[in-house]
Design an enzyme around this catalytic site. Structure first.
Site, mmCIF file in Angstrom:
data_model
loop_
_atom_site.group_PDB
_atom_site.id
_atom_site.type_symbol
_atom_site.label_atom_id
_atom_site.label_comp_id
_atom_site.label_asym_id
_atom_site.label_seq_id
_atom_site.Cartn_x
_atom_site.Cartn_y
_atom_site.Cartn_z
ATOM 1 N N ASP A 34 85.546 29.690 72.696
ATOM 2 C CA ASP A 34 85.272 28.894 71.533
ATOM 3 C C ASP A 34 85.853 27.392 71.847
ATOM 4 O O ASP A 34 86.895 27.431 72.523
ATOM 5 C CB ASP A 34 85.877 29.627 70.173
ATOM 6 N N ASN A 82 75.004 31.957 65.141
ATOM 7 C CA ASN A 82 74.901 30.660 65.872
ATOM 8 C C ASN A 82 73.377 29.829 65.782
ATOM 9 O O ASN A 82 73.154 28.616 65.985
ATOM 10 C CB ASN A 82 75.179 30.667 67.357
HETATM 11 C C1 IPE Z 1 82.045 32.443 67.908
HETATM 12 O O1 IPE Z 1 82.303 30.896 67.845
HETATM 13 C C2 IPE Z 1 80.758 32.734 68.708
HETATM 14 C C3 IPE Z 1 80.906 32.296 70.201
HETATM 15 C C4 IPE Z 1 81.989 31.631 70.873
HETATM 16 C C5 IPE Z 1 79.388 32.283 70.837
HETATM 17 P P1 IPE Z 1 81.623 30.365 66.645
HETATM 18 O O2 IPE Z 1 82.184 28.933 66.584
HETATM 19 O O3 IPE Z 1 80.393 30.724 66.205
HETATM 20 O O4 IPE Z 1 82.569 30.997 65.403
HETATM 21 P P2 IPE Z 1 83.065 30.438 63.955
HETATM 22 O O5 IPE Z 1 82.089 29.837 63.260
HETATM 23 O O6 IPE Z 1 83.954 29.555 64.298
HETATM 24 O O7 IPE Z 1 83.904 31.722 63.173
HETATM 25 C C1 IPE Z 2 81.586 28.129 71.467
HETATM 26 O O1 IPE Z 2 81.897 26.807 71.278
HETATM 27 C C2 IPE Z 2 80.052 28.255 72.163
HETATM 28 C C3 IPE Z 2 79.215 28.702 70.809
HETATM 29 C C4 IPE Z 2 79.465 29.097 69.577
HETATM 30 C C5 IPE Z 2 77.815 28.788 71.633
HETATM 31 P P1 IPE Z 2 81.547 25.755 69.746
HETATM 32 O O2 IPE Z 2 80.195 25.346 70.071
HETATM 33 O O3 IPE Z 2 81.529 26.842 68.735
HETATM 34 O O4 IPE Z 2 82.658 24.916 69.676
HETATM 35 P P2 IPE Z 2 83.520 24.365 68.459
HETATM 36 O O5 IPE Z 2 84.171 25.697 67.766
HETATM 37 O O6 IPE Z 2 82.543 23.813 67.359
HETATM 38 O O7 IPE Z 2 84.524 23.411 68.890
HETATM 39 MG MG MG Z 3 83.067 27.375 67.651
#
Ligand code: IPE
Ligand code: IPE
Ligand code: MG
Length: 258
Positions: A34, A82
């Site tokens: 993340d 997502n």
């Molecule tokens: C978790 O991250 C999913 C992945 C890393 C693919 P998210 O960014 O989707 O999680 P939340 O929304 O902060 O819980």
């Molecule tokens: C994790 O990084 C990757 C996916 C969920 C695909 P994020 O895209 O959630 O990055 P942040 O959490 O918004 O910084």
């Molecule tokens: Mg994230």
């Protein structure tokens, strides 16, 4: 030996070096990668820039895990939630998977990596599904680390799917309800055949599991860092593993100290 794996690691205290006993190295590491978007934003770049950097970093961390003798690395790449993101971002991530498969399969093969996917593929583009199946098949003969990419993965959806599969077996007269136990349930999960994750790492600072491996992490050790995924270095992996080695895994029982 471990210094080499983590090179160019900052020197660590001798007693702090990761102990090479096999029992101390997690068999299975799961990682919630993340913080890609915030990493990019801090650099004044679009979120997609962070996803690209994050994809590159997975290669580095996979290499480290393989050298350490970790048997499986499950990486959360795209969750069932997502899809709520803007279409442009979702499309970019899907393109990134496709190009990762195009460009990396040969190197994964050269490094004896096995590839699996966890998640519902049916919602992915048919062309991507095809690439995934081809990549899995072309790496199936390998015997090294399993890279398990969680793509369109959700822990709740996975549990429902397993329940439906077992219900269908009961309906068909192949299984009696009282025969359903943990082993049979696990056999219907995407991760069937993999050991349960020993260590769950989350980057990006949030302290939640976000629907990742809900069944499998029952006794995983948790480790989190504020650092965003693209900046998660082998040195930080070493830090996580050193912390892991100090954990007392009791599984609800009592560990008697010598
Ligand atoms: C978790 O991250 C999913 C992945 C890393 C693919 P998210 O960014 O989707 O999680 P939340 O929304 O902060 O819980
Ligand atoms: C994790 O990084 C990757 C996916 C969920 C695909 P994020 O895209 O959630 O990055 P942040 O959490 O918004 O910084
Ligand atoms: Mg994230």
């Amino acid at each position: 030996m471990f210094k080499k794996i983590f090179a160019p690691a900052a020197p660590v205290q001798k007693e702090e070096s990761i102990q090479p006993q096999l029992k101390a190295v997690p068999r299975h590491i799961a990682v919630i990668m993340d913080g890609n978007g915030r990493w990019a934003k801090e650099r004044g770049k679009p979120r997609t820039f962070g996803h690209r950097a994050g994809g590159q970093n997975l290669k580095t961390i996979l290499r480290c895990c393989a050298r350490l003798g970790v048997e499986a690395l499950t990486a959360y790449a795209f969750s069932t939630e997502n899809w709520k993101r803007p279409l442009t971002e979702v499309d970019f991530i899907m393109e990134l998977f496709a190009s990762y498969l195009d460009s990396e399969v040969a190197e994964l093969d050269a490094n004896n990596v096995q590839l699996r996917f966890s998640g519902d593929r049916s919602r992915l583009a048919p062309s991507l599904q095809k690439k995934m199946a081809a990549a899995e098949a072309s790496l199936a003969h390998n015997t090294g680390i399993v890279l398990n990419l969680a793509v369109n993965y959700g822990g709740r959806a996975e549990i429902i799917r397993a329940a439906q599969k077992l219900a269908a077996q009961v309906k068909a007269g192949e299984l009696r309800p009282e025969e359903i136990d943990e082993a049979r349930f696990e056999a219907e999960l995407y991760t069937a055949g993999l050991p349960a994750p020993d260590l769950l790492i989350r980057t990006g600072g949030d302290l939640r599991v976000s629907n990742f491996l809900l069944w499998q992490i029952a006794y995983a050790e948790l480790w989190t860092t504020q650092v965003y995924w693209p900046d998660f270095t082998p040195q930080l992996l070493e830090e996580a593993l050193l912390a892991y080695q100090k954990r007392d895994r009791r599984y609800g029982g009592l560990n008697t100290k010598p």
